[in-house]
Design a protein around this motif. Structure first.
Motif, PDB file in Angstrom:
ATOM      1  N   GLN A   1       1.610  12.078  -9.134  1.00 53.54           N
ATOM      2  CA  GLN A   1       0.339  11.546  -8.651  1.00 53.54           C
ATOM      3  C   GLN A   1      -0.474  10.910  -9.778  1.00 53.54           C
ATOM      4  O   GLN A   1      -1.083   9.863  -9.594  1.00 53.54           O
ATOM      5  N   ASP A   2      -0.464  11.566 -10.930  1.00 51.26           N
ATOM      6  CA  ASP A   2      -1.230  11.072 -12.080  1.00 51.26           C
ATOM      7  C   ASP A   2      -0.309  10.969 -13.284  1.00 51.26           C
ATOM      8  O   ASP A   2       0.211  11.976 -13.767  1.00 51.26           O
ATOM      9  N   VAL A   3      -0.130   9.766 -13.765  1.00 46.99           N
ATOM     10  CA  VAL A   3       0.747   9.492 -14.898  1.00 46.99           C
ATOM     11  C   VAL A   3      -0.099   9.049 -16.085  1.00 46.99           C
ATOM     12  O   VAL A   3      -0.969   8.178 -15.948  1.00 46.99           O
ATOM     13  N   VAL A   4       0.156   9.638 -17.229  1.00 48.32           N
ATOM     14  CA  VAL A   4      -0.496   9.217 -18.466  1.00 48.32           C
ATOM     15  C   VAL A   4       0.569   8.717 -19.434  1.00 48.32           C
ATOM     16  O   VAL A   4       1.577   9.394 -19.665  1.00 48.32           O
ATOM     17  N   VAL A   5       0.324   7.540 -19.983  1.00 52.58           N
ATOM     18  CA  VAL A   5       1.211   6.940 -20.973  1.00 52.58           C
ATOM     19  C   VAL A   5       0.485   6.957 -22.305  1.00 52.58           C
ATOM     20  O   VAL A   5      -0.619   6.406 -22.421  1.00 52.58           O
ATOM     21  N   ILE A   6       1.090   7.578 -23.308  1.00 56.60           N
ATOM     22  CA  ILE A   6       0.476   7.649 -24.640  1.00 56.60           C
ATOM     23  C   ILE A   6       1.135   6.589 -25.506  1.00 56.60           C
ATOM     24  O   ILE A   6       2.302   6.698 -25.876  1.00 56.60           O
ATOM     25  N   GLY A   7       0.382   5.537 -25.807  1.00 57.72           N
ATOM     26  CA  GLY A   7       0.897   4.419 -26.582  1.00 57.72           C
ATOM     27  C   GLY A   7       1.042   3.180 -25.724  1.00 57.72           C
ATOM     28  O   GLY A   7       1.685   3.219 -24.665  1.00 57.72           O
ATOM     29  N   ALA A   8       0.455   2.065 -26.164  1.00 63.08           N
ATOM     30  CA  ALA A   8       0.453   0.827 -25.382  1.00 63.08           C
ATOM     31  C   ALA A   8       1.428  -0.203 -25.928  1.00 63.08           C
ATOM     32  O   ALA A   8       1.241  -1.403 -25.723  1.00 63.08           O
ATOM     33  N   GLY A   9       2.467   0.249 -26.639  1.00 70.88           N
ATOM     34  CA  GLY A   9       3.514  -0.670 -27.057  1.00 70.88           C
ATOM     35  C   GLY A   9       4.375  -1.060 -25.877  1.00 70.88           C
ATOM     36  O   GLY A   9       4.083  -0.723 -24.716  1.00 70.88           O
ATOM     37  N   PHE A  10       5.483  -1.750 -26.145  1.00 72.06           N
ATOM     38  CA  PHE A  10       6.278  -2.287 -25.048  1.00 72.06           C
ATOM     39  C   PHE A  10       6.953  -1.204 -24.211  1.00 72.06           C
ATOM     40  O   PHE A  10       7.080  -1.347 -22.995  1.00 72.06           O
ATOM     41  N   ILE A  11       7.416  -0.123 -24.832  1.00 76.88           N
ATOM     42  CA  ILE A  11       8.025   0.949 -24.037  1.00 76.88           C
ATOM     43  C   ILE A  11       6.995   1.538 -23.082  1.00 76.88           C
ATOM     44  O   ILE A  11       7.247   1.703 -21.877  1.00 76.88           O
TER      45      ILE A  11
ATOM     46  N   THR B   1       1.570   5.333  -7.982  1.00 78.12           N
ATOM     47  CA  THR B   1       0.899   6.418  -8.705  1.00 78.12           C
ATOM     48  C   THR B   1      -0.322   5.898  -9.456  1.00 78.12           C
ATOM     49  O   THR B   1      -0.445   4.710  -9.749  1.00 78.12           O
ATOM     50  N   ARG B   2      -1.226   6.811  -9.766  1.00 75.43           N
ATOM     51  CA  ARG B   2      -2.346   6.485 -10.649  1.00 75.43           C
ATOM     52  C   ARG B   2      -1.824   6.535 -12.089  1.00 75.43           C
ATOM     53  O   ARG B   2      -1.244   7.540 -12.499  1.00 75.43           O
ATOM     54  N   VAL B   3      -2.037   5.457 -12.827  1.00 76.86           N
ATOM     55  CA  VAL B   3      -1.477   5.342 -14.181  1.00 76.86           C
ATOM     56  C   VAL B   3      -2.603   5.072 -15.165  1.00 76.86           C
ATOM     57  O   VAL B   3      -3.453   4.194 -14.952  1.00 76.86           O
ATOM     58  N   THR B   4      -2.587   5.830 -16.263  1.00 74.29           N
ATOM     59  CA  THR B   4      -3.553   5.643 -17.355  1.00 74.29           C
ATOM     60  C   THR B   4      -2.793   5.501 -18.661  1.00 74.29           C
ATOM     61  O   THR B   4      -1.862   6.261 -18.936  1.00 74.29           O
ATOM     62  N   ILE B   5      -3.191   4.513 -19.453  1.00 74.74           N
ATOM     63  CA  ILE B   5      -2.636   4.331 -20.798  1.00 74.74           C
ATOM     64  C   ILE B   5      -3.706   4.697 -21.807  1.00 74.74           C
ATOM     65  O   ILE B   5      -4.870   4.269 -21.679  1.00 74.74           O
ATOM     66  N   ILE B   6      -3.322   5.472 -22.824  1.00 70.73           N
ATOM     67  CA  ILE B   6      -4.247   5.729 -23.928  1.00 70.73           C
ATOM     68  C   ILE B   6      -3.641   5.162 -25.212  1.00 70.73           C
ATOM     69  O   ILE B   6      -2.437   5.224 -25.430  1.00 70.73           O
ATOM     70  N   GLU B   7      -4.492   4.568 -26.023  1.00 67.04           N
ATOM     71  CA  GLU B   7      -4.049   3.847 -27.220  1.00 67.04           C
ATOM     72  C   GLU B   7      -5.052   4.060 -28.346  1.00 67.04           C
ATOM     73  O   GLU B   7      -6.273   3.961 -28.144  1.00 67.04           O
ATOM     74  N   THR B   8      -4.548   4.372 -29.541  1.00 68.13           N
ATOM     75  CA  THR B   8      -5.434   4.651 -30.671  1.00 68.13           C
ATOM     76  C   THR B   8      -6.134   3.392 -31.192  1.00 68.13           C
ATOM     77  O   THR B   8      -7.266   3.462 -31.663  1.00 68.13           O
TER      78      THR B   8
ATOM     79  N   GLU C   1      -4.700  -3.882 -16.483  1.00 70.11           N
ATOM     80  CA  GLU C   1      -5.889  -3.590 -15.693  1.00 70.11           C
ATOM     81  C   GLU C   1      -5.880  -4.328 -14.361  1.00 70.11           C
ATOM     82  O   GLU C   1      -6.258  -3.753 -13.328  1.00 70.11           O
ATOM     83  N   VAL C   2      -5.426  -5.573 -14.352  1.00 71.59           N
ATOM     84  CA  VAL C   2      -5.393  -6.320 -13.084  1.00 71.59           C
ATOM     85  C   VAL C   2      -4.309  -5.784 -12.159  1.00 71.59           C
ATOM     86  O   VAL C   2      -4.291  -6.120 -10.968  1.00 71.59           O
ATOM     87  N   ASN C   3      -3.415  -4.965 -12.683  1.00 67.18           N
ATOM     88  CA  ASN C   3      -2.384  -4.334 -11.865  1.00 67.18           C
ATOM     89  C   ASN C   3      -2.696  -2.872 -11.577  1.00 67.18           C
ATOM     90  O   ASN C   3      -1.801  -2.103 -11.203  1.00 67.18           O
ATOM     91  N   GLY C   4      -3.960  -2.496 -11.754  1.00 66.81           N
ATOM     92  CA  GLY C   4      -4.400  -1.179 -11.324  1.00 66.81           C
ATOM     93  C   GLY C   4      -4.212  -0.051 -12.312  1.00 66.81           C
ATOM     94  O   GLY C   4      -4.345   1.120 -11.945  1.00 66.81           O
ATOM     95  N   VAL C   5      -3.904  -0.370 -13.562  1.00 63.79           N
ATOM     96  CA  VAL C   5      -3.721   0.644 -14.595  1.00 63.79           C
ATOM     97  C   VAL C   5      -4.998   0.777 -15.417  1.00 63.79           C
ATOM     98  O   VAL C   5      -5.577  -0.235 -15.836  1.00 63.79           O
ATOM     99  N   THR C   6      -5.440   1.990 -15.640  1.00 68.67           N
ATOM    100  CA  THR C   6      -6.601   2.241 -16.492  1.00 68.67           C
ATOM    101  C   THR C   6      -6.149   2.316 -17.945  1.00 68.67           C
ATOM    102  O   THR C   6      -5.181   3.023 -18.258  1.00 68.67           O
ATOM    103  N   VAL C   7      -6.832   1.585 -18.824  1.00 65.92           N
ATOM    104  CA  VAL C   7      -6.482   1.552 -20.241  1.00 65.92           C
ATOM    105  C   VAL C   7      -7.659   2.071 -21.060  1.00 65.92           C
ATOM    106  O   VAL C   7      -8.756   1.523 -21.005  1.00 65.92           O
ATOM    107  N   HIS C   8      -7.410   3.153 -21.815  1.00 67.36           N
ATOM    108  CA  HIS C   8      -8.414   3.697 -22.730  1.00 67.36           C
ATOM    109  C   HIS C   8      -7.977   3.368 -24.154  1.00 67.36           C
ATOM    110  O   HIS C   8      -6.897   3.805 -24.596  1.00 67.36           O
TER     111      HIS C   8
END
Length: 399
Positions: free
Chosen positions: A142-152, A165-172, A194-201
């Protein structure tokens, strides 16, 4: 004579193929840690993750091609030590493999984070088992978090959205990929999420994982806790050189190699693919490049050296990424310069051309335009001045 190849992925298998194509008729032995027949790596973070994607990794060779290659395959076998003087590799089960020539192609190991091994639901993405596990997890997440905004991380986020799913990316970094592509282009790629519904922090730091036995959240240093029942850690990788610690080989962010991919200070020991930090013939400096095309290129160089034929010229780097139905292609080394020409948006044919302080084109990023990519590749290869570059863009935004 015999050649031993440690690593049964792209670099290792392509080297075996290149040797046979150039007429090498002696024994070739390939030792690979994974149990699967050799398979291609790019689909792991692309089509294998999609709901209607393949259930098995995409083979590098058909069964008939593998048989015709005439190599001795030892899969599910992990190399643990190399004795340079005795010219022998030892594997985890105590088996020893002697060699005349050795090709080391063990790739890289994904970085992880503290606590990732204590909870289920936290993944990296490097091999077929990773892709299968993530596909299973995405079916119910339901809630996916991706750590790192590189290509992978970006490719995984794209695949995860296909499951709703709800997807969030976090990036340093304040802007993703700034060190590679600059702030302007990095911000444009972040907007594609963001235009595809992913939240980016951005500009945030990971603190710790939350959960009892299964992950339930990702805590940030600012005190926030992001809900998560599936996490992907995509923070880069390190060369898989641990097994070479006692070998005496020169290791500095990979195996140090000359322009022909000989490991420096050795006799007939080569490195290929992600693990090789080599004297790149085009740039005149030591580089380690984690690109699929780089692994293929290394195969031809090593085979030519072994067979005493003309070594092919080093090519400019090339990499691609598939995200949200768009193909993002990068040629050259954009980070060696700054954006000199910018045109379009990431949804509508973005083109960014980079030039160094002397005005020479160093790289380009192109979205959904293979012909434009070829023009830019030619400009990088020929070291064209950006002022002489005519891409037919109207209007183009000089920077």
């Amino acid at each position: 004579m015999s050649i031993l190849i440690i690593g049964a992925s792209v670099a290792g298998i392509r080297t075996a193929q290149a040797l046979r194509m150039q007429g090498y008729n002696d024994a070739i032995t390939v030792v690979g840690e994974e149990v699967h027949q050799p398979y291609d790596k790019p689909p792991l973070s692309k089509e294998m993750l999609l709901p209607d994607g393949p259930n098995q990794p995409v083979p590098l060779l058909s069964s008939a091609e593998l048989e015709a290659l005439d190599v001795q395959m030892h899969l599910g076998t992990r190399a643990v030590a190399l004795d340079v003087n005795e010219r022998v590799v030892t594997t985890h089960d105590g088996t020893t493999f002697p060699f005349d020539d050795l090709v080391i192609a063990t790739g890289v190991t994904p970085r992880t984070l503290p606590g990732a091994d204590t909870l289920t639901g936290i993944h990296t993405l490097r091999n077929a088992e990773d892709a299968v596990a993530l596909r299973v997890g995405l079916a119910t997440a339901q809630d996916v978090v991706v750590i790192g905004a590189g290509f992978i991380g970006a490719e995984f986020a794209s695949a995860a959205r296909a499951y709703g799913t709800r997807v969030t990316i976090i990036e340093t970094q304040q802007v993703p990929l700034t060190r590679v592509l600059g702030a302007e282009v990095g911000a444009e790629l972040a907007r594609l999420h963001e235009v595809n519904g992913v939240t980016v922090h951005t500009g945030v730091q990971f603190s710790h994982f939350v959960g009892d036995s299964h992950v339930s959240g990702v805590a940030l240093e600012d005190g926030r806790v992001l809900p998560a029942d599936l996490v992907v850690v995509g923070i880069g990788a390190t060369p898989a050189t641990e097994w070479l610690a006692s070998s005496g080989l020169p290791i500095t962010n990979g195996l140090e190699c000359d322009a022909s991919l000989h490991v420096r200070g050795t006799d007939r020991i080569f490195a290929a693919g992600d693990i090789a930090r080599w004297a790149h013939g085009f740039y005149g400096s030591d580089l380690r490049i984690e690109h699929w095309t780089n692994a293929n290129e290394h195969a031809g160089i090593i085979a030519a050296d072994v067979m005493g034929t003309s070594v092919p010229h080093a090519q400019v780097p090339y990499v691609w990424s598939d995200q949200y139905g768009h193909r993002i292609q990068i040629v050259g080394r954009p980070g060696d310069g700054a954006v000199a020409i910018s045109h379009g948006t990431v949804e509508c044919g973005l083109v960014a051309v980079y030039a160094d302080e002397a005005g020479i084109v160093t790289g380009a990023l192109v979205v959904d335009d293979p012909r434009m990519l070829m023009k830019c590749r030619k400009a990088v290869t020929k070291r064209v001045a950006v002022t002489d570059l005519d891409l037919g863009l109207t209007p183009a935004r000089p920077v």
